[in-house]
Design a protein around this motif. Structure first.
Motif, PDB file in Angstrom:
ATOM      1  N   SER A 195      -8.100 -27.232   0.393  1.00 49.63           N
ATOM      2  CA  SER A 195      -8.671 -26.409   1.454  1.00 49.63           C
ATOM      3  C   SER A 195      -9.859 -25.660   0.873  1.00 49.63           C
ATOM      4  N   VAL A 196     -10.848 -25.452   1.712  1.00 50.24           N
ATOM      5  CA  VAL A 196     -12.090 -24.810   1.291  1.00 50.24           C
ATOM      6  C   VAL A 196     -12.212 -23.491   2.041  1.00 50.24           C
ATOM      7  N   THR A 211      -9.076 -24.643  -2.825  1.00 49.59           N
ATOM      8  CA  THR A 211      -7.655 -24.502  -3.122  1.00 49.59           C
ATOM      9  C   THR A 211      -7.011 -25.880  -3.185  1.00 49.59           C
ATOM     10  N   GLU A 212      -6.254 -26.128  -4.224  1.00 45.03           N
ATOM     11  CA  GLU A 212      -5.517 -27.387  -4.364  1.00 45.03           C
ATOM     12  C   GLU A 212      -4.114 -27.189  -3.802  1.00 45.03           C
ATOM     13  N   LYS A 213      -3.633 -28.155  -3.024  1.00 47.06           N
ATOM     14  CA  LYS A 213      -2.347 -27.950  -2.366  1.00 47.06           C
ATOM     15  C   LYS A 213      -1.347 -29.045  -2.690  1.00 47.06           C
ATOM     16  N   HIS A 259     -11.452 -21.849   7.148  1.00 49.22           N
ATOM     17  CA  HIS A 259     -10.478 -22.521   6.283  1.00 49.22           C
ATOM     18  C   HIS A 259     -10.533 -23.998   6.663  1.00 49.22           C
ATOM     19  N   THR A 260     -11.092 -24.814   5.780  1.00 52.89           N
ATOM     20  CA  THR A 260     -11.331 -26.224   6.086  1.00 52.89           C
ATOM     21  C   THR A 260     -10.534 -27.097   5.133  1.00 52.89           C
ATOM     22  N   VAL A 269     -15.638 -37.496   0.500  1.00 57.77           N
ATOM     23  CA  VAL A 269     -14.984 -36.323   1.082  1.00 57.77           C
ATOM     24  C   VAL A 269     -14.687 -36.603   2.547  1.00 57.77           C
ATOM     25  N   HIS A 270     -13.435 -36.417   2.944  1.00 57.39           N
ATOM     26  CA  HIS A 270     -13.029 -36.632   4.332  1.00 57.39           C
ATOM     27  C   HIS A 270     -12.480 -35.328   4.904  1.00 57.39           C
ATOM     28  N   VAL A 271     -13.021 -34.909   6.028  1.00 57.00           N
ATOM     29  CA  VAL A 271     -12.552 -33.688   6.685  1.00 57.00           C
ATOM     30  C   VAL A 271     -11.240 -33.968   7.402  1.00 57.00           C
ATOM     31  N   ILE A 272     -10.266 -33.107   7.206  1.00 57.63           N
ATOM     32  CA  ILE A 272      -9.005 -33.189   7.946  1.00 57.63           C
ATOM     33  C   ILE A 272      -9.077 -32.283   9.178  1.00 57.63           C
ATOM     34  N   GLU A 273      -9.414 -31.017   8.975  1.00 61.38           N
ATOM     35  CA  GLU A 273      -9.604 -30.100  10.102  1.00 61.38           C
ATOM     36  C   GLU A 273     -10.223 -28.814   9.589  1.00 61.38           C
ATOM     37  N   THR A 274     -10.661 -27.972  10.504  1.00 59.73           N
ATOM     38  CA  THR A 274     -11.171 -26.656  10.135  1.00 59.73           C
ATOM     39  C   THR A 274     -10.701 -25.634  11.150  1.00 59.73           C
ATOM     40  N   GLN A 275     -10.525 -24.410  10.682  1.00 57.95           N
ATOM     41  CA  GLN A 275     -10.185 -23.288  11.548  1.00 57.95           C
ATOM     42  C   GLN A 275     -11.091 -22.120  11.187  1.00 57.95           C
ATOM     43  N   THR A 276     -11.569 -21.421  12.203  1.00 59.76           N
ATOM     44  CA  THR A 276     -12.482 -20.299  11.966  1.00 59.76           C
ATOM     45  C   THR A 276     -11.674 -19.029  11.723  1.00 59.76           C
TER      46      THR A 276
END
Length: 395
Positions: A195-196, A211-213, A259-260, A269-276
């Motif tokens: 997550s970024v 962040t590594e999850k 939080h992306t 790099v593949h986007v999974i989702e983002t939240q503002t």
């Protein structure tokens, strides 16, 4: 004579946010759901209205009434299901906010987010809206194994990995039980997930941390731990940062934290989702400790035009590990005090109630305790967290 304190309206929120409002010298009122009422909120807010703030029309009417009585200077929300309401209230009252209607609509709905990313020239992950088991089977036939999930879900709710051997009716039932209307299928991307955490001010996006999850794995992928900093090469970190900036531009994000979630596969790099919003699961706290960036205070300062200087980082690395309970009735959790005294541990917390039945790990509700730990390196923070977790026993 000193200037009067700025007065803000909060839609939802938790105590860690409300404490920071006080730290900034602000007045506030809040629309809050009953489940999240706390003594701190009731003691410190000027007005608290208990309501279902996902009901936009009634929430706008409540906000208008409060605004007529004591005018607000801005509207804020860091609550996932409060963003759209906050954005509509800010629009109706003509007030600044960290929430904008168009951006929230694009980021709350994962299909719309992917369409915005595609329109920006990034053809990322194959996806489709799905309405039946037959449509899911057709997607798998064309794209291989996939993830199905509610388009407007959160917190890993309703997520299920589907491949050629999956009982699709079971996967579909798991996704729809969340109660969100629209489902989306996305091609499954193997590889590590990150997550970024970012902070945007007037459309300029600053990468704070990656962040590594870790997760519970297929088919539900419930997050079980996080660590900062992530183990990344400089090139991979740069590629991740650039993709996230493109995404935030594509959805028109202006000011506030984001939080992306992304995956790395063969260097892509593949986007999974983002939240503002800030990262959940205490990721905002990991970021605060490792970078000094308090995204709540920075957001209040940016929207209200206040001065704010971030403190220096307090730790080089932070890790959090969750304990998951399954296939049992939890009679007790022991060893919490021992874990809290372990080397490098910042906090141990458990909200589990004895006598609770836990079945399969289907959601974050299976997490019964966590350990938050510091270290001089990623590896040391992880070792401290895992050593402390080993002191805890579920009975």
């Amino acid at each position: 004579m000193s200037e009067p304190k700025r007065n803000i309206l909060m839609i939802g929120g938790r105590d860690h946010t409300f404490v920071r409002i006080g730290d900034m010298g602000l007045r506030y009122s809040a629309l809050q759901i009953r489940a999240h009422l706390t003594d701190h909120l009731l003691d410190h807010a000027e007005t608290v209205v208990v309501t279902d703030y996902e009901d936009i029309d009634s929430s706008v009417a409540l906000a208008q009434a409060l605004h007529r009585k004591t005018p607000f200077d801005a509207v804020f929300s860091f609550a996932e299901y409060g963003f759209l309401t906050a954005a509509h209230i800010a629009e109706v009252l003509n007030l600044p906010s960290n929430c904008q209607v168009s951006t929230v609509q694009l980021t709350r709905n994962k299909r719309l987010m992917r369409e915005a990313l595609r329109a920006s020239g990034i053809k990322d992950v194959p996806f489709a809206r799905v309405r039946s088991a037959a449509e899911i089977a057709d997607f798998v036939a064309h794209h291989g194994e996939c993830i199905i999930k509610p388009a407007e879900g959160g917190g890993s709710e309703g997520v299920y990995l589907v491949d050629a051997t999956t009982d699709i009716s079971r996967a579909l039932a798991h996704a729809v039980q969340v109660g969100r209307d629209e489902l989306i299928a996305e091609a499954f991307i193997p590889g590590p997930e990150y997550s970024v955490e970012t902070m945007s001010v007037e459309g300029a996006h600053r990468i704070l941390a990656v962040t590594e999850k870790t997760t519970s794995g297929a088919p539900y992928f419930i997050e079980s731990g996080h660590v900062q900093p992530a183990a990344l090469s400089a090139d991979d970190a740069a590629r991740i940062g650039e993709r996230v900036r493109v995404l935030l531009d594509a959805v028109g994000y202006r000011t506030g934290p984001a939080h992306t979630e992304v995956k790395l596969n063969d260097g892509a790099v593949h986007v999974i989702e983002t939240q503002t919003r800030n990262g959940g699961d205490q990721i905002w706290e990991l970021t605060l400790e490792t970078t000094g960036a308090d995204v709540f205070k920075e957001t209040f300062a940016a929207v209200l035009g206040l001065d704010y200087s971030a403190p220096p980082p307090a730790a080089r690395a932070m890790a959090i590990r969750y304990m998951l309970a399954q296939d049992r009735v939890l009679d007790a959790i022991t060893g919490l005090d021992c874990a809290a005294r372990a080397e490098g541990v910042a906090r141990v917390q458990s909200s589990a109630k004895p006598g609770t039945r836990y079945d399969a790990v289907l959601s974050a509700a299976s997490r019964v305790a966590y350990v938050l730990a510091r270290g001089d390196s990623r590896e040391q923070a992880l070792a401290h967290a895992e050593a402390a977790v080993a002191q805890i026993e579920l009975r």
